[in-house]
Design an enzyme around this catalytic site. Structure first.
Site, PDB file in Angstrom:
ATOM      1  N   ARG A 194       0.728  -1.302  -0.084  1.00 24.29           N
ATOM      2  CA  ARG A 194      -0.006   0.049   0.037  1.00 24.29           C
ATOM      3  C   ARG A 194       0.906   1.082   0.046  1.00 24.29           C
ATOM      4  O   ARG A 194       0.597   2.261   0.350  1.00 24.29           O
ATOM      5  CB  ARG A 194      -0.903   0.033   1.206  1.00 24.29           C
ATOM      6  CG  ARG A 194      -2.023  -0.942   1.243  1.00 24.29           C
ATOM      7  CD  ARG A 194      -3.014  -0.926   0.404  1.00 24.29           C
ATOM      8  NE  ARG A 194      -4.083  -1.755   0.211  1.00 24.29           N
ATOM      9  CZ  ARG A 194      -4.279  -3.031  -0.057  1.00 24.29           C
ATOM     10  NH1 ARG A 194      -3.179  -3.445  -0.685  1.00 24.29           N
ATOM     11  NH2 ARG A 194      -5.334  -3.682   0.194  1.00 24.29           N
ATOM     12  N   GLU A 231      -4.447   3.778   6.557  1.00 25.58           N
ATOM     13  CA  GLU A 231      -4.453   3.436   4.995  1.00 25.58           C
ATOM     14  C   GLU A 231      -4.891   4.691   4.342  1.00 25.58           C
ATOM     15  O   GLU A 231      -4.519   5.170   3.253  1.00 25.58           O
ATOM     16  CB  GLU A 231      -4.943   2.228   4.671  1.00 25.58           C
ATOM     17  CG  GLU A 231      -4.351   1.655   3.481  1.00 25.58           C
ATOM     18  CD  GLU A 231      -5.423   1.233   2.576  1.00 25.58           C
ATOM     19  OE1 GLU A 231      -6.009   2.121   1.670  1.00 25.58           O
ATOM     20  OE2 GLU A 231      -5.900   0.138   2.515  1.00 25.58           O
ATOM     21  N   SER A 252     -10.414  -0.578   3.710  1.00 30.34           N
ATOM     22  CA  SER A 252      -9.722  -0.827   5.065  1.00 30.34           C
ATOM     23  C   SER A 252      -9.298   0.746   5.408  1.00 30.34           C
ATOM     24  O   SER A 252      -8.552   1.242   4.642  1.00 30.34           O
ATOM     25  CB  SER A 252      -8.519  -1.691   4.775  1.00 30.34           C
ATOM     26  OG  SER A 252      -8.792  -2.808   4.123  1.00 30.34           O
TER      27      SER A 252
HETATM   28  N1  EPU Z   1     -10.592 -10.808  10.237  1.00 31.69           N
HETATM   29  C1  EPU Z   1     -11.111 -10.833  11.634  1.00 31.69           C
HETATM   30  N2  EPU Z   1     -12.054 -10.080  11.745  1.00 31.69           N
HETATM   31  C2  EPU Z   1     -12.648  -9.058  10.938  1.00 31.69           C
HETATM   32  C3  EPU Z   1     -11.827  -9.103   9.701  1.00 31.69           C
HETATM   33  C4  EPU Z   1     -10.963  -9.836   9.498  1.00 31.69           C
HETATM   34  O1  EPU Z   1     -11.008 -11.908  12.391  1.00 31.69           O
HETATM   35  O2  EPU Z   1     -13.384  -8.310  11.311  1.00 31.69           O
HETATM   36  C5  EPU Z   1      -9.515 -11.755   9.986  1.00 31.69           C
HETATM   37  C6  EPU Z   1      -9.892 -12.979   9.168  1.00 31.69           C
HETATM   38  O3  EPU Z   1      -9.370 -14.125   9.915  1.00 31.69           O
HETATM   39  C7  EPU Z   1      -9.493 -12.776   7.964  1.00 31.69           C
HETATM   40  C8  EPU Z   1      -8.389 -12.150   7.835  1.00 31.69           C
HETATM   41  O4  EPU Z   1      -8.700 -11.236   8.840  1.00 31.69           O
HETATM   42  O5  EPU Z   1      -9.263 -14.100   7.547  1.00 31.69           O
HETATM   43  C9  EPU Z   1      -8.293 -11.175   6.635  1.00 31.69           C
HETATM   44  O6  EPU Z   1      -9.275 -10.449   6.285  1.00 31.69           O
HETATM   45  P1  EPU Z   1      -9.728  -9.943   4.733  1.00 31.69           P
HETATM   46  O7  EPU Z   1      -9.630 -11.299   3.906  1.00 31.69           O
HETATM   47  O8  EPU Z   1     -11.075  -9.559   4.780  1.00 31.69           O
HETATM   48  O9  EPU Z   1      -8.769  -9.009   4.413  1.00 31.69           O
HETATM   49  P2  EPU Z   1      -7.867  -8.030   5.143  1.00 31.69           P
HETATM   50  O10 EPU Z   1      -6.396  -8.267   5.637  1.00 31.69           O
HETATM   51  O11 EPU Z   1      -8.770  -7.289   6.235  1.00 31.69           O
HETATM   52  C10 EPU Z   1      -6.691  -6.921   3.003  1.00 31.69           C
HETATM   53  C11 EPU Z   1      -6.905  -5.662   2.196  1.00 31.69           C
HETATM   54  C12 EPU Z   1      -8.118  -5.424   1.681  1.00 31.69           C
HETATM   55  C13 EPU Z   1      -8.198  -6.456   0.788  1.00 31.69           C
HETATM   56  C14 EPU Z   1      -8.533  -7.623   1.415  1.00 31.69           C
HETATM   57  C15 EPU Z   1      -8.270  -9.185   0.358  1.00 31.69           C
HETATM   58  C16 EPU Z   1      -5.397  -4.241   3.695  1.00 31.69           C
HETATM   59  C17 EPU Z   1      -5.425  -3.002   4.539  1.00 31.69           C
HETATM   60  N3  EPU Z   1      -6.558  -4.359   3.287  1.00 31.69           N
HETATM   61  O12 EPU Z   1      -7.949  -6.798   4.008  1.00 31.69           O
HETATM   62  O13 EPU Z   1      -8.144  -4.193   0.878  1.00 31.69           O
HETATM   63  O14 EPU Z   1      -9.427  -6.396  -0.261  1.00 31.69           O
HETATM   64  O15 EPU Z   1      -7.161  -7.938   1.941  1.00 31.69           O
HETATM   65  O16 EPU Z   1      -7.228  -9.277  -0.170  1.00 31.69           O
HETATM   66  O17 EPU Z   1      -4.253  -4.676   3.302  1.00 31.69           O
HETATM   67  C18 EPU Z   1      -8.336  -1.888   1.055  1.00 31.69           C
HETATM   68  O18 EPU Z   1      -7.432  -1.514   0.820  1.00 31.69           O
HETATM   69  O19 EPU Z   1      -9.219  -0.653   1.059  1.00 31.69           O
HETATM   70  C19 EPU Z   1      -9.041  -3.259   1.086  1.00 31.69           C
HETATM   71  C20 EPU Z   1     -10.188  -3.504   1.125  1.00 31.69           C
END
Ligand code: EPU
Length: 338
Positions: A164, A334, A238
């Protein structure tokens, strides 16, 4: 070129924050950008470029000129035995560009389906999702230097992409206006379904043979199920980055909090799921007034209607403090705060 004075911004940012800009300037060509930047009044004025407004939180009115980048056009500029090189003007909607690629059979950005925002903003924060980052398909971009008005080409290496992150959030911040982005897309797809949720979703969809269309549909389904639609609840995806810690620190955290979620991001480092940390600090589904934490994805802050940018910002500060207190981990925003 259209110039609006005292322009309301609510419809121009996906958080739906009701702020105003002293001027809003609609720019439809590189010539118009040059013309504007040559005007003494605008030359010295504070400026910011706005694309889709999907990664910004206005905490106050903007006392300057917001430049709305509306440059349009998608062009196949060359090909070699393995790749298509596609040049998109900065004001093209990102998902429309992904859809175009899928229709044409150009592979490489299907995992980046449904990311809000415009093509020109994609390199600024090296957009990424479901195991793919823009930098993997990025060839080069053209940008206009706001001082000299000369066009400069930035190669992949010049952009200094990180998680990012890019040079446009650092040394080059506010010094360039990105006018186009060229992607290097694959003729033979290299499917990436390593991100757990995609494989499961493809299975649930009953997909036998992988294709870029199927992956795109799977990604859209996952995103729609987890992320709020800005037309229903204002948000900017995010709000924080996923914090990166050493593997040793991750092991210690895991001892104290056995359920903690982290993914190895390099040999020595682990990326923690900030959503997990926020949820387990007790914030998931929290709401005060119209500012809240999304009930399905704790990493997403939402404006349920009339929240101000300051209220969202204050909520984010409280979340960061409580995560720091409970886990000793710093959360970095972010979203761009104005
Ligand atoms: N999780 C929780 N609780 C929550 C949310 C997430 O426990 O409320 C845990 C779960 O275990 C889940 C893991 O976190 O498996 C990862 O969550 P998710 O797959 O939703 O992805 P993220 O890490 O929260 C990142 C990016 C997103 C992108 C997704 C999918 C960043 C800051 N965010 O989110 O990007 O869509 O992965 O690849 O790296 C954005 O940048 O605006 C964005 C939406």
């Amino acid at each position: 070129m259209e110039i609006i004075e005292n322009c309301p911004l609510r419809k121009l940012n996906t958080f739906g924050i009701d702020a105003k800009a002293r001027f809003l300037v609609d720019l439809n060509s590189t010539e118009e950008i040059k013309e504007l930047l040559s005007t003494p009044q605008f030359r010295s004025m504070r400026k910011m470029v706005l694309g889709g407004g999907s990664n910004v939180l206005f905490t106050r009115d903007f006392d300057g000129a917001i430049l709305k980048n509306n440059l349009k056009g998608i062009e196949l500029i060359r090909e070699d035995s393995e790749h298509w090189y596609l040049k998109a003007a900065a004001g093209e909607n990102w998902h429309a560009l992904v859809t175009h690629c899928i229709e044409q059979g150009y592979a490489g950005i299907e995992n980046l389906s449904l990311i809000p925002g415009n093509a020109g903003a994609a390199p600024m924060q090296n957009i990424g999702a479901y195991g793919v980052e823009l930098q993997e398909v990025f060839e080069e971009l053209e940008a206009l230097h706001t001082g000299s008005l000369e066009t400069r080409i930035f190669s992949n290496a010049d952009c200094r992409f990180g998680y990012r992150d890019s040079i446009f959030k650092r040394e080059a911040k506010d010094r360039y206006i990105i006018t186009s982005v060229t992607l290097r897309l694959n003729k033979i797809p290299k499917f990436n379904i390593s991100y757990g949720a995609i494989e499961k979703e493809l299975e649930a969809m009953g997909i036998g043979e992988l294709s870029i269309q199927a992956i795109s549909r799977a990604v859209c389904n996952i995103r729609r199920s987890k992320l709020p639609d800005p037309s229903e609840a204002g948000n900017a995806g995010s709000f924080f980055k996923n914090p990166v810690v050493t593997n040793a620190r991750f092991e210690t955290l895991k001892n104290d909090h056995p359920g903690i979620v982290g993914y190895r991001s390099s040999e020595n480092e682990t990326k923690l799921a900030a959503g997990w940390l926020i949820e387990h600090a007790g914030w998931k589904g929290y709401r005060q007034g119209d500012a809240g934490v999304h009930p399905k994805q704790a990493l997403v802050l939402v404006n349920y209607g009339q929240a101000s940018g300051r209220e969202i910002m204050e909520l984010s500060q409280r979340i960061a403090e409580s995560v720091k207190e409970k886990f000793g981990v710093e959360l970095e925003r972010e979203v761009n705060i104005i």
